[in-house]
Scaffold this active site. Structure first.
Site, mmCIF file in Angstrom:
data_model
loop_
_atom_site.group_PDB
_atom_site.id
_atom_site.type_symbol
_atom_site.label_atom_id
_atom_site.label_comp_id
_atom_site.label_asym_id
_atom_site.label_seq_id
_atom_site.Cartn_x
_atom_site.Cartn_y
_atom_site.Cartn_z
ATOM 1 N N LYS A 42 -51.114 -10.821 26.497
ATOM 2 C CA LYS A 42 -50.305 -12.043 26.557
ATOM 3 C C LYS A 42 -50.439 -12.852 25.266
ATOM 4 O O LYS A 42 -49.446 -13.262 24.682
ATOM 5 C CB LYS A 42 -50.765 -12.895 27.742
ATOM 6 C CG LYS A 42 -50.271 -12.386 29.071
ATOM 7 C CD LYS A 42 -50.794 -13.252 30.203
ATOM 8 C CE LYS A 42 -49.712 -13.637 31.164
ATOM 9 N NZ LYS A 42 -49.146 -12.519 31.913
ATOM 10 N N ASP B 227 -59.790 -19.348 30.831
ATOM 11 C CA ASP B 227 -58.920 -18.172 30.747
ATOM 12 C C ASP B 227 -57.831 -18.530 29.750
ATOM 13 O O ASP B 227 -56.949 -19.356 30.030
ATOM 14 C CB ASP B 227 -58.323 -17.848 32.129
ATOM 15 C CG ASP B 227 -57.427 -16.610 32.101
ATOM 16 O OD1 ASP B 227 -56.812 -16.348 31.041
ATOM 17 O OD2 ASP B 227 -57.304 -15.938 33.130
ATOM 18 N N PHE C 199 -55.957 -16.532 39.591
ATOM 19 C CA PHE C 199 -55.042 -15.467 39.203
ATOM 20 C C PHE C 199 -55.434 -14.241 40.023
ATOM 21 O O PHE C 199 -56.599 -14.088 40.392
ATOM 22 C CB PHE C 199 -55.084 -15.187 37.687
ATOM 23 C CG PHE C 199 -54.069 -14.151 37.311
ATOM 24 C CD1 PHE C 199 -52.719 -14.450 37.388
ATOM 25 C CD2 PHE C 199 -54.438 -12.860 36.964
ATOM 26 C CE1 PHE C 199 -51.759 -13.471 37.117
ATOM 27 C CE2 PHE C 199 -53.487 -11.891 36.689
ATOM 28 C CZ PHE C 199 -52.135 -12.198 36.772
ATOM 29 N N THR C 200 -54.462 -13.364 40.306
ATOM 30 C CA THR C 200 -54.708 -12.247 41.237
ATOM 31 C C THR C 200 -55.932 -11.415 40.858
ATOM 32 O O THR C 200 -56.838 -11.227 41.676
ATOM 33 C CB THR C 200 -53.472 -11.320 41.286
ATOM 34 O OG1 THR C 200 -53.120 -10.975 39.942
ATOM 35 C CG2 THR C 200 -52.290 -11.987 41.969
ATOM 36 N N ARG D 211 -44.047 -13.331 43.211
ATOM 37 C CA ARG D 211 -45.314 -14.063 43.136
ATOM 38 C C ARG D 211 -45.363 -14.950 44.375
ATOM 39 O O ARG D 211 -45.166 -16.147 44.342
ATOM 40 C CB ARG D 211 -45.404 -14.906 41.861
ATOM 41 C CG ARG D 211 -45.453 -14.093 40.592
ATOM 42 C CD ARG D 211 -46.809 -13.563 40.178
ATOM 43 N NE ARG D 211 -47.321 -12.420 40.875
ATOM 44 C CZ ARG D 211 -48.278 -11.613 40.391
ATOM 45 N NH1 ARG D 211 -48.773 -11.820 39.196
ATOM 46 N NH2 ARG D 211 -48.740 -10.616 41.098
ATOM 47 N N TYR E 90 -65.616 5.118 15.548
ATOM 48 C CA TYR E 90 -66.192 4.791 16.855
ATOM 49 C C TYR E 90 -67.005 3.497 16.750
ATOM 50 O O TYR E 90 -66.960 2.656 17.632
ATOM 51 C CB TYR E 90 -67.088 5.932 17.338
ATOM 52 C CG TYR E 90 -67.504 5.771 18.773
ATOM 53 C CD1 TYR E 90 -66.754 6.346 19.791
ATOM 54 C CD2 TYR E 90 -68.631 5.024 19.122
ATOM 55 C CE1 TYR E 90 -67.114 6.185 21.124
ATOM 56 C CE2 TYR E 90 -68.995 4.853 20.446
ATOM 57 C CZ TYR E 90 -68.237 5.441 21.448
ATOM 58 O OH TYR E 90 -68.586 5.278 22.761
ATOM 59 N N PHE F 140 -49.729 -5.735 46.000
ATOM 60 C CA PHE F 140 -48.419 -5.955 45.383
ATOM 61 C C PHE F 140 -48.111 -4.928 44.294
ATOM 62 O O PHE F 140 -46.956 -4.685 43.982
ATOM 63 C CB PHE F 140 -48.332 -7.382 44.797
ATOM 64 C CG PHE F 140 -49.359 -7.672 43.745
ATOM 65 C CD1 PHE F 140 -49.100 -7.402 42.412
ATOM 66 C CD2 PHE F 140 -50.592 -8.221 44.074
ATOM 67 C CE1 PHE F 140 -50.042 -7.662 41.435
ATOM 68 C CE2 PHE F 140 -51.543 -8.491 43.107
ATOM 69 C CZ PHE F 140 -51.269 -8.207 41.778
HETATM 70 N N1 F0G Z 1 -55.559 -14.009 33.449
HETATM 71 C C1 F0G Z 1 -54.287 -14.423 33.470
HETATM 72 C C2 F0G Z 1 -53.993 -15.880 33.475
HETATM 73 C C3 F0G Z 1 -53.249 -13.492 33.470
HETATM 74 O O1 F0G Z 1 -51.990 -13.918 33.484
HETATM 75 C C4 F0G Z 1 -53.553 -12.109 33.444
HETATM 76 C C5 F0G Z 1 -52.488 -11.111 33.484
HETATM 77 C C6 F0G Z 1 -54.896 -11.725 33.431
HETATM 78 C C7 F0G Z 1 -55.880 -12.701 33.431
HETATM 79 C C8 F0G Z 1 -55.292 -10.282 33.428
HETATM 80 O O2 F0G Z 1 -55.065 -9.736 32.183
HETATM 81 O O3 F0G Z 1 -53.344 -7.948 32.587
HETATM 82 O O4 F0G Z 1 -54.703 -7.985 30.485
HETATM 83 O O5 F0G Z 1 -55.738 -7.392 32.636
HETATM 84 N N2 F0G Z 1 -51.297 -11.364 33.759
HETATM 85 C C9 F0G Z 1 -50.198 -10.424 33.757
HETATM 86 C C10 F0G Z 1 -48.942 -11.054 34.338
HETATM 87 C C11 F0G Z 1 -50.494 -9.122 34.410
HETATM 88 O O6 F0G Z 1 -47.948 -10.340 34.463
HETATM 89 O O7 F0G Z 1 -48.905 -12.244 34.616
HETATM 90 P P1 F0G Z 1 -54.677 -8.182 31.970
#
Ligand code: F0G
Length: 480
Positions: free
Chosen positions: A264, A221, A130-131, A387, A78, A453
């Site tokens: 990623k 990021d 980013f979303t 997208r 832990y 989405f």
């Molecule tokens: N920032 C970027 C640039 C991303 O592409 C993603 C995730 C995140 C933050 C969030 O990270 O998924 O680990 O919580 N991108 C994925 C995609 C979901 O399919 O483009 P996460």
């Protein structure tokens, strides 16, 4: 790319396959049923119905033999796990920052960062949102300001760095809102939503100088940092002989705070935050046990933490990091040659098809990128991701805010698909383009208020999916 005798540049796989997963290429009738059951939203499909899963590279890159074997030495604990310290060392070495905070994925890091640094009324200038980043910033009362250059959202372009921040716009934002209202400046490596487009080190340097001058924090990021570094080596003259490791370190040196999705960067499920600034670290630190888990695991399994450490080092290896961009370039160039509208130059993460150019008969209000994602799945079993406007939000009057770009993203997770699978995909896209007038629009039948989405359900505006399938069967004489 490797030059063949006939002069063609081919993305030869620089790895061998040792563990495989069987795929299913099902008949088109079953895919019609599957997409209907999934509400014409590719997020809601089951992999048992999918042939090539190009939804995302997130958590789907292939792991290396060294990553998999490292998982066996995981130290379950832990607190104080040795696995964690191995990951911490890797992060310190690869990102060059001392203080490390683990998080269970990228958006968890965004949650903590936004909670600490974003106040109501703040603005966050960025090369593009980013979303999940935008959702976290807005939940905390902040507003994202996209300050990209003129070429960034042009589909066809030869600009090598569409992910650059427009410096004039950045200066304007600071003078318009005042330094105190700028929570931080955010730079996203290989800018996801505009087609995986990189920024240059020259641009980052200018952004850093402005941030420093005003005492504003620069946040990077780094979810796709390896690919951005690779593009810098390919496209920025000054760095053509530099090692990826050094480019990466130079990018990181300029940022005050770096966060990333390890899904990623390294193929493992996780994320984190790194900084050299003890004040920043202390402000964030106590939220990690609250939201993520103890500081030496942050919501990740120790097995993943081990594989993440190995994966971080591999990200600086050119033969590893170049694989996905080379396959993407091959696919983009082939589609472009065939006159199919696709984002150029080729970027990171995936091949991005311009759905408005592909389906000019489907108005943006009828979600052309979502329709194209459904159509491609029906005729090929290849799953991409919308997208575009479905991934956008509604305004205060309930009207869709139409997306700047209406893209179908076909991800090329690192070292997963072969060239013949890529050729299959390209063949089916070409067939779909020749039959594009058969594809119609979609409408929402179930629409969640946040990040719609992911779980939203849609329906076709006519029986176009059945007509498309009938034409496919007629042309191919079979249903595969
Ligand atoms: N920032 C970027 C640039 C991303 O592409 C993603 C995730 C995140 C933050 C969030 O990270 O998924 O680990 O919580 N991108 C994925 C995609 C979901 O399919 O483009 P996460």
């Amino acid at each position: 790319m490797i030059r063949f005798g006939n002069g063609e540049q081919i993305p030869v796989e620089l790895h061998k396959v040792r563990v495989v997963q069987k795929l299913n290429l099902k008949p088109i009738e079953e895919r019609l049923e599957a997409i209907d059951k999934g509400g014409y939203n590719t997020f809601l499909l089951d992999t048992k119905d999918i042939f090539l899963d190009m939804l995302t590279d997130s958590g789907t890159n292939a792991m290396s033999d060294n990553q998999v074997s490292s998982m066996l030495q995981a130290d379950d604990a832990y607190s104080g796990s040795q696995s964690y310290y191995r990951m911490e060392s890797a992060l310190r070495e690869v990102f060059g920052k001392h203080y490390v905070l683990p998080a269970h994925q990228g958006r968890a890091a965004e949650n903590v960062i936004s909670k600490v640094f974003v106040k109501p009324g703040d603005v966050i200038p960025t090369n593009y949102h980013f979303t999940t980043t935008m959702a976290h910033i807005e939940i905390n009362g902040g507003k994202v300001l996209e300050i990209y250059g003129d070429e960034a959202i042009k589909i066809k372009s030869s600009h090598p760095f569409k992910g650059n921040i427009d410096i004039k716009k950045l200066n304007n934002v600071i003078s318009e809102y005042g330094v105190d209202r700028v929570a931080f400046i955010r730079l996203e490596a290989s800018t996801n939503l505009i087609g995986g487009q990189p920024f240059s080190l020259a641009n980052m340097r200018e952004v850093r100088d402005i941030a420093k001058k005003h005492g504003i924090m620069l946040v990077l990021d780094a979810s796709l940092i390896g690919e951005n570094a690779w593009f810098i080596k390919q496209r920025e003259e000054e760095y053509k002989n530099a090692h990826i490791k050094d480019i990466l370190l130079e990018m990181c040196r300029m940022a005050d705070l770096i966060y990333f999705s390890s899904r990623k960067v390294t193929s493992t499920r996780g994320g984190g935050i790194v900084t050299d600034d003890k004040n920043i670290y202390m402000k964030l630190r106590d939220l990690i046990p609250l939201y993520e888990g103890f500081l030496t695991y942050g919501g990740m399994s120790v097995r993943e933490i081990e594989a993440m450490a190995v994966g971080l080092y591999e990200t600086t290896d050119e033969t590893v990091i170049s694989q996905s961009p080379m396959f993407i370039k091959y696919a983009v160039d082939e589609l472009d040659k065939a006159g199919i509208p696709v984002v150029t130059p080729a970027g990171a993460l995936g091949c991005h098809i311009d759905a408005m150019g592909f389906l000019p008969n489907v108005p943006q209000e009828e979600y052309p990128a979502g329709a194209l994602a459904s159509a491609l799945f029906i005729i090929s079993g290849c799953r991409g991701m919308e997208r575009g406007t479905i991934s956008s939000v509604r305004d205060e009057n309930g009207k869709d805010i139409l997306a700047d770009m209406e893209l179908l993203r076909l991800a090329f997770p690192r070292r997963v698909f072969t060239l013949s699978q890529t050729l299959f995909l390209l063949d089916r896209i070409k067939w779909l383009y020749a039959n594009r007038e058969l594809v119609g629009g979609l409408k929402f039948v179930e629409e969640p208020p946040v990040l719609r989405f992911f779980m939203g359900r849609l329906a076709p505006l006519s029986n176009w999916p059945q007509k498309l399938a009938a034409k496919f069967r007629a042309d191919f004489g079979e249903s595969l």
